[in-house]
Design an enzyme around this catalytic site. Sequence first.
Site, PDB file in Angstrom:
ATOM      1  N   GLU A 109     -64.227  58.081  89.074  1.00 53.16           N
ATOM      2  CA  GLU A 109     -63.563  58.629  88.512  1.00 53.16           C
ATOM      3  C   GLU A 109     -62.306  59.165  89.793  1.00 53.16           C
ATOM      4  OE1 GLU A 109     -62.772  61.694  85.662  1.00 53.16           O
ATOM      5  OE2 GLU A 109     -63.466  60.506  84.559  1.00 53.16           O
ATOM      6  N   GLU A 135     -66.635  55.540  78.957  1.00 54.65           N
ATOM      7  CA  GLU A 135     -66.828  57.264  79.176  1.00 54.65           C
ATOM      8  C   GLU A 135     -65.786  57.992  77.392  1.00 54.65           C
ATOM      9  OE1 GLU A 135     -65.754  60.335  81.963  1.00 54.65           O
ATOM     10  OE2 GLU A 135     -67.326  59.772  82.970  1.00 54.65           O
ATOM     11  N   TRP A 156     -68.940  72.498  87.753  1.00 52.75           N
ATOM     12  CA  TRP A 156     -68.296  71.163  86.618  1.00 52.75           C
ATOM     13  C   TRP A 156     -68.173  72.268  85.373  1.00 52.75           C
ATOM     14  CZ3 TRP A 156     -68.440  67.352  90.257  1.00 52.75           C
ATOM     15  CH2 TRP A 156     -67.709  66.607  90.277  1.00 52.75           C
ATOM     16  N   ASP A 157     -67.315  70.815  85.160  1.00 52.57           N
ATOM     17  CA  ASP A 157     -67.021  71.478  83.602  1.00 52.57           C
ATOM     18  C   ASP A 157     -67.516  71.926  82.590  1.00 52.57           C
ATOM     19  OD1 ASP A 157     -66.464  69.161  83.186  1.00 52.57           O
ATOM     20  OD2 ASP A 157     -64.471  69.011  82.521  1.00 52.57           O
ATOM     21  N   TRP A 158     -68.969  71.064  82.982  1.00 53.28           N
ATOM     22  CA  TRP A 158     -69.901  71.810  81.869  1.00 53.28           C
ATOM     23  C   TRP A 158     -71.490  72.264  82.837  1.00 53.28           C
ATOM     24  CZ3 TRP A 158     -73.194  69.114  85.109  1.00 53.28           C
ATOM     25  CH2 TRP A 158     -72.837  68.283  86.325  1.00 53.28           C
TER      26      TRP A 158
END
Length: 860
Positions: free
Chosen positions: A461, A550, A199-201
């Site tokens: 999303e 968010e 994931w982006d983290w």
Amino acid sequence: MPKTNSLARVLLPALLLLAAHAARAQTQVKTTKTSVDLDSGWTFRKAGDAEWRKATVPGSVHTDLLANRLIEDPFYRDNEPKLQWIGKSDWEYRTTFDATPALLKRRHVELVFEGLDTYATVYLNDRAVLEADNMFRTWRVDAKPALKAGPNTLRVVFRSPINEVLPRMKALGYELPASNDQGEKTSPHTRKAPYQYGWDWGPRFVTCGVWKPARLEAWDEARIDSLHIVQNQLGEKAAQLTAEVEVVADGASDALIVVEDPTDKRVAARQTVKLSPGANRFALKLTVPNPQLWWPAGLGSQKLYTLRARLTAGGDNKLSDELSARVGLRTVELRQQADAAGKSFTFVVNGVPVFAKGANWIPADSFPERVTVGRYRHLLESARDANMNMLRVWGGGYYEMDAFYELCDELGIMVWQDFMFACSMYPGDEKFLESVRAEATDNVRRLRNHPSVVIWVGNNEVETAWHHWGWKQNLPAKLWDDYKKLFHGVLPEVVAAEDPARPYWPSSPSSNLEEDSDSQRMGDVHYWEVWHASKPFDYYERQRPRFMSEYGFQSFPGIETVNAYTLPSDHDIQSPVMLAHQKHPRGNQLIREYMLRDFPEPKDFESFLYASQVLQAEGIRVGAEHLRRIMPHNMGSLYWQLDDCWPVASWSSVDYFGRWKALQYYARRFYAPLLLSPHEEGGVVKLYVVNDRTDRLPATLRARLLDFEGRTLSETSVPVEVAPLTSKSYLSLPVSVLLEGRDPAGVFLHCELMVGGGAAASHTYFFRPFKELKLPAPNVNAEVTPGWHGATAVTLSTDRLARAVYVSAEGLDGSFEDNFFDLLPGRKLTVAFKARRPVTNAELRRRLRVRTLSDAFSKR
Ligand code: BMA
């Protein structure tokens, strides 16, 4: 530094101590249903290998490999890419257990897996008894045909979740989008925690294993499958409940069901029933006199009632089974009322509209079984201590363990629960839909008694991605039909059948297809132009959502955490190792870009880490205060994200090791029940007070213009009566009148809401960004002093305004109760050190470090 010394040294004090909190002991009951835990004696091997090695259940293959020293720590330096072979291999797990003659005589012996990750064939004595393909389901199969007297062998073969899917993907002819998969985009096809694919983290560790408890259950006449407490009516004098008891029976028989509160004899119901073979459903009415309510944190206490169902079946008066449910009495409504702006999106609990303050929750580890009750407790208490009352369990992880929801019940943290779908399109074939139906049914039934859970939400999303990420234009229209089958069909049907009292919402963000998914007129909103589109922080103030679920900004973890995954030679933001722990392609660039708007260039690596945290906290504060000021138009602020699943640069406010970043301390202030928020509008500073409390408050609002040496240049104060559940500006101060020609870069406004002689809320307000302030570096004096109740504390004072003061004691196990605060000249501030191990004053003095924002930059 050797690897074990670094990561383990930080991990042990920070986490293992937390893990010391023991799980709640289960009371042992004498029922004829018995259960045998299958959590010991496990070994594992790579399919085809000769040697079996010790394994842990519940667990995962990565943590087993690590425990056997077959791999290096997956989180250390750049080990992640070197470990990708694990997800592309098949793995076998095995244990043996003894079956006594008594066990074999039971009419039913079932093998229960609370979770298998993911594609698994289970063999009992070499006979295949189960094919599993969904990590989120509970599996229960008949073990009797394969069981034998004496030693039995249980073997689970896990097939690579990547290899399993590749042929199916090829056959499809198009690719289902999965924006975050760091490799072949297989994740949408597999009911497995999406974040484990990258994931982006988060790193990509496509793990497998028996990730939840396994056991044998033996019973004869009947067992209780579920106890659901339904609240029919909640009045002041009495709560009317129905206990829905589901019983699985061996054959037709008479039985007795008793449901009671063991601590209050008045709360009881009994019913004789006729059981039929298979599933039976009974409803028993209960009354709780003078009920005490469950409230979200900040609005009242969290009374919990435990109700126990007991089943006697089979005529010999023996207790067949019993099951308890802990519930809270409260009503919850998602109020969507038409108004001039569109439609509200407000959680109303016990009749009170509640402004939801909180953050998004992601899995707290890449390997779920490592999240102990102690770590849950630390994170959830951190949320509660930061005045949060809601967390959103985001749809890219997994349905959390029971302990998570139990703690949320106890702490008054409302849970927004996504189903586990995020940022992808999904298959729509019957097999997939039925798998999801089973998964949703299992989890809704598992979680529906928790008062903390206030909403079920279809996905993260996906609706907005279809419409705004170019998917609609480039992908077959069939995918949208499949979307509707899942999120407007299967999932709401499951909620309606199993938990009709809770609201369902199809996606986050969404307007329930009435308007665009990103509409700010109704539904919830994710606002990401600050960050992804480089928009300045004050763009938050241009948004007028009805509920912000968010928004976020990244920062780096502090130096102690960075030390755990790096060598000193990695200490450059752009070094390969630091970049391996920054998963957003433009992350570093964005942080730097925003930083240089408000701050000078940080003088070194450690200063950059620290300044990034102050930047993040200041930015999110702008958003959070705005979202609260515009209440009740907007009724929620959930920033992205509370926690981390490994040590990394990310949007989190608490890092992987549980250390609070600046944002977590700021959150405690901007989420306080009483918020004082000065805000400049058209040349006028308005002093807003946002009151989340239900009482009216007489107070004095005071604003003082100070120079950086602490001299009062002017002062205004007015008596105010702060209204309950309201945001309102109580005082307007034109900037020109305030400054009277003074240099705006040389002064600041200190605002306080005085209640009964003390400041109930305060705020420092600046007329210019930090880099323009004419603020020479302050000299902060720190003395180690005895704090309250003998605790060790540090008393600070300064000659000039000191901003974002950060006190640390590197290497000592503990934390300061407050941090990243502004210190005013002429005032002493005492901050306690919360030691997790005894520490002497001398030791603290030796380790003590104080930095201020000015220290982060070379020349000031
Ligand atoms: C949101 C989330 C996550 C993501 C985060 C940061 O959209 O739903 O998918 O990690 O943004 O980009």
